[in-house]
Design a protein around this motif. Structure first.
Motif, PDB file in Angstrom:
ATOM      1  N   ASN A  43     -22.001  66.511  87.355  1.00  0.00           N
ATOM      2  CA  ASN A  43     -21.617  65.102  87.235  1.00  0.00           C
ATOM      3  C   ASN A  43     -22.102  64.500  85.925  1.00  0.00           C
ATOM      4  O   ASN A  43     -21.400  63.691  85.302  1.00  0.00           O
ATOM      5  CB  ASN A  43     -22.177  64.306  88.409  1.00  0.00           C
ATOM      6  N   ASN A  47     -19.630  62.827  83.367  1.00  0.00           N
ATOM      7  CA  ASN A  47     -19.813  61.423  82.981  1.00  0.00           C
ATOM      8  C   ASN A  47     -19.886  61.277  81.464  1.00  0.00           C
ATOM      9  O   ASN A  47     -19.291  60.362  80.874  1.00  0.00           O
ATOM     10  CB  ASN A  47     -21.095  60.864  83.600  1.00  0.00           C
ATOM     11  N   ARG A  51     -17.151  59.301  79.281  1.00  0.00           N
ATOM     12  CA  ARG A  51     -17.598  58.167  78.464  1.00  0.00           C
ATOM     13  C   ARG A  51     -17.128  58.305  77.014  1.00  0.00           C
ATOM     14  O   ARG A  51     -16.887  57.302  76.335  1.00  0.00           O
ATOM     15  CB  ARG A  51     -19.125  58.056  78.546  1.00  0.00           C
ATOM     16  N   GLU A 153     -27.377  60.858  81.339  1.00  0.00           N
ATOM     17  CA  GLU A 153     -26.319  60.433  82.257  1.00  0.00           C
ATOM     18  C   GLU A 153     -26.814  60.428  83.702  1.00  0.00           C
ATOM     19  O   GLU A 153     -27.808  61.068  84.041  1.00  0.00           O
ATOM     20  CB  GLU A 153     -25.115  61.377  82.140  1.00  0.00           C
ATOM     21  N   PHE A 157     -21.167  60.963  90.021  1.00  0.00           N
ATOM     22  CA  PHE A 157     -19.956  60.848  89.217  1.00  0.00           C
ATOM     23  C   PHE A 157     -19.460  59.414  89.266  1.00  0.00           C
ATOM     24  O   PHE A 157     -19.242  58.845  90.343  1.00  0.00           O
ATOM     25  CB  PHE A 157     -18.885  61.805  89.744  1.00  0.00           C
ATOM     26  N   LEU A 158     -19.314  58.802  88.099  1.00  0.00           N
ATOM     27  CA  LEU A 158     -19.036  57.369  88.001  1.00  0.00           C
ATOM     28  C   LEU A 158     -17.546  57.050  87.904  1.00  0.00           C
ATOM     29  O   LEU A 158     -17.170  55.884  87.771  1.00  0.00           O
ATOM     30  CB  LEU A 158     -19.757  56.787  86.781  1.00  0.00           C
ATOM     31  N   TYR A 159     -16.715  58.070  87.966  1.00  0.00           N
ATOM     32  CA  TYR A 159     -15.280  57.871  87.787  1.00  0.00           C
ATOM     33  C   TYR A 159     -14.528  58.470  88.980  1.00  0.00           C
ATOM     34  O   TYR A 159     -15.109  59.187  89.794  1.00  0.00           O
ATOM     35  CB  TYR A 159     -14.805  58.540  86.490  1.00  0.00           C
TER      36      TYR A 159
END
Length: 515
Positions: A43, A47, A51, A153, A157-159
């Motif tokens: 992740n 990320n 980004r 990071e 997982f931010l997406y």
């Protein structure tokens, strides 16, 4: 509307990271990763790449050795939606440039151990922008440090992970020179099939303890890696193969699954006390990459284990497998199609042959490649359609099927040499030797070698009145070739046998060496 619940290996890894987060996922010497840490680091990579704007349609090259980080990078690239392009550390600097450009990769991540293979002129890399060069485990002027970037990071997982079954997962190169590189594009569907079909065929489960002995960039190594990760087992990674170290790991760690190429089996069988060593934990020992000699196969069954699996196939499209239950009764065959594949035998008119008749082997199934990257014509040349309209991929190998569907290989791909389990294409070597100022013509063939199975022999026709020192020619060429491509001998010829169209008839050149 219900979400797309495509059964994808990245989703499975995320589940393992939740439900067995403290269990060991990866072990390489003294370094380990739990499933929770492995998933979290994937992740972090994803990320970071998201980004920076990477995603679908982007290709990212990796030149990284056998270590845990390469797997975190591979799956991190893919989770970001991009396509990973793993490159071989056996290639030359020129070949690395060529494949990075051929794949149109926009980012290059390099292990410190391979920086000697990287051009200092970033302009050599046509698609990689100035700020998208990264080095692993090292500081380099004007290069980003991927370790530091990832460490900053978050492990969640931010997406949204929105990869589809048809999206590109990876590009594997079948040839690595300035001549004719072919990037084999495999989709998420193909990789999911690779993981599930091999897990079922070789009985992987969450208690499996698998050992990789070959390079992690290699498609063959993924025969162990992907099923183990898919089922949530534990993967042991050898940085470099050593037969004694291999046996020690098998005994100490109770290894259940492993993959070796024939030269590695040969090295194992040379261990003096091999018969007394303990292989009782092995449930599956897979041979692939090149055919096992029948005498070597017999020794494996007698001295190591009866649980021998043999795989025949190629990265473009399909595979067969001979399982332990049939090793004695179908000794000379390469088994039946792996789950999800179908085999046809074609005559010279590309019509389907009857059972027992020889012809070109073609295969169909969920593991087939999508295409050769940016090579539409080469892709089309491989395709044969059956009466149902299904697109089979032609292998170039000659074989026949028996009444029970077992495949026997009768002849190899016409020109390809398999040395140490690695494919070597003579045209790549011929292109290099053809540039020698004293050589008029050249052809390269494979000859027997006790250690590697096959090795490359260069046959050359000198220019008029030129006296060639064959050892000097060999040294000259080998400096320009990748390690697995290097020639063992150079011999002088006055002429080559040719057909009516001037094509060299290599089968006549090979015959004296294979008597």
């Amino acid at each position: 509307m219900i979400d797309n619940t495509h059964f994808d290996i990245l989703n499975v890894i995320e589940s393992h990271g939740i439900y067995q987060k403290n269990k060991n996922a990866l072990i390489c010497e003294k370094e380990t990763r739990s499933w929770g840490d492995f998933s979290g680091n994937i992740n972090r990579v994803a990320n970071f790449l998201k980004r920076r704007g990477f995603g679908k349609g982007d290709n990212i090259c990796l030149l990284v050795g056998n270590k845990i980080e390469i797997l975190e990078l591979i799956f991190g690239v893919v989770k970001a939606g991009a396509c990973v392009v793993p490159l071989s550390g056996l290639l030359t600097k020129e070949q690395i440039i060529n494949l990075t450009n051929n794949s149109q990769s926009k980012c290059l991540i390099v292990d410190k151990d391979f920086m000697n293979l990287i051009s200092r002129d970033k302009n050599d890399y046509q698609y990689v922008s100035e700020d998208n060069f990264f080095i692993l485990d090292h500081e380099e002027v004007n290069w980003g440090n991927i370790d530091k970037e990832i460490a900053n990071e978050k492990p969640e997982f931010l997406y949204k992970y929105d990869c589809d079954a048809h999206d590109n997962f990876n590009i594997i190169y079948s040839s690595g020179t300035t001549g004719l590189p072919k990037g084999i594009v495999q989709t998420h569907r193909a990789r999911s099939h690779w993981a599930t079909s091999n897990a079922i065929e070789m009985s992987f489960n969450s208690f499996s303890r698998s050992l990789t002995t070959t390079a992690l960039y290699s498609n063959g190594t993924w025969l162990m890696m992907l099923p183990t990760i898919f089922v949530g087992g534990t993967l042991f990674i050898m940085r470099n193969f050593d037969p004694e170290a291999f046996v020690n790991i098998v005994e100490r760690e109770s290894i259940t699954h492993t993959f070796l190429v024939p030269p590695q089996f040969g090295a194992l069988l040379e261990i003096i006390d091999i018969k007394e060593r303990n292989f009782s934990s092995i449930k599956a020992i897979l041979s692939a990459g090149s055919p096992l000699r029948l005498d070597m196969k017999q020794k494996i069954l007698d001295l190591l284990t009866e649980n021998l699996y043999e795989l025949y196939g190629f990265s473009e499209g399909f595979a067969t497998m001979l399982k332990p239950e049939y090793q004695r009764t179908k000794f000379g065959t390469v088994g039946t199609p792996v789950l999800g594949f179908e085999i046809k035998i074609l005559n010279e008119g590309e019509e389907e042959c009857d059972v027992g008749h020889a012809g070109e082997i073609a295969g169909y199934g969920a593991g087939m490649m999508k295409e050769y990257f940016n090579e539409k014509k080469l892709t089309e040349q491989l395709i044969w359609k059956d009466k149902r309209g299904k697109s089979f991929i032609k292998s170039g190998d000659i074989g026949k099927l028996d009444e029970e569907g077992f495949l026997t290989i009768l002849d190899r791909k016409k020109d390809m040499i398999i040395s140490g389990g690695l494919n070597v294409f003579p045209v790549d070597i011929e292109e290099i030797l053809g540039k020698h100022p004293d050589i008029l013509d050249v052809t390269v063939i494979g000859i027997p070698d006790e250690k590697w199975g096959e090795t490359c022999l260069a046959l050359v026709i000198p220019k008029s009145e030129k006296n060639i020192d064959t050892e000097k020619v060999k040294d000259w060429a080998n400096k320009k070739l990748a390690k697995h491509q290097r020639i063992s001998q150079v011999e002088i010829r006055k002429e080559f046998p040719r057909n009516a169209l001037g094509k060299v008839l290599k089968r006549f050149l090979r015959e004296p060496y294979w008597v």
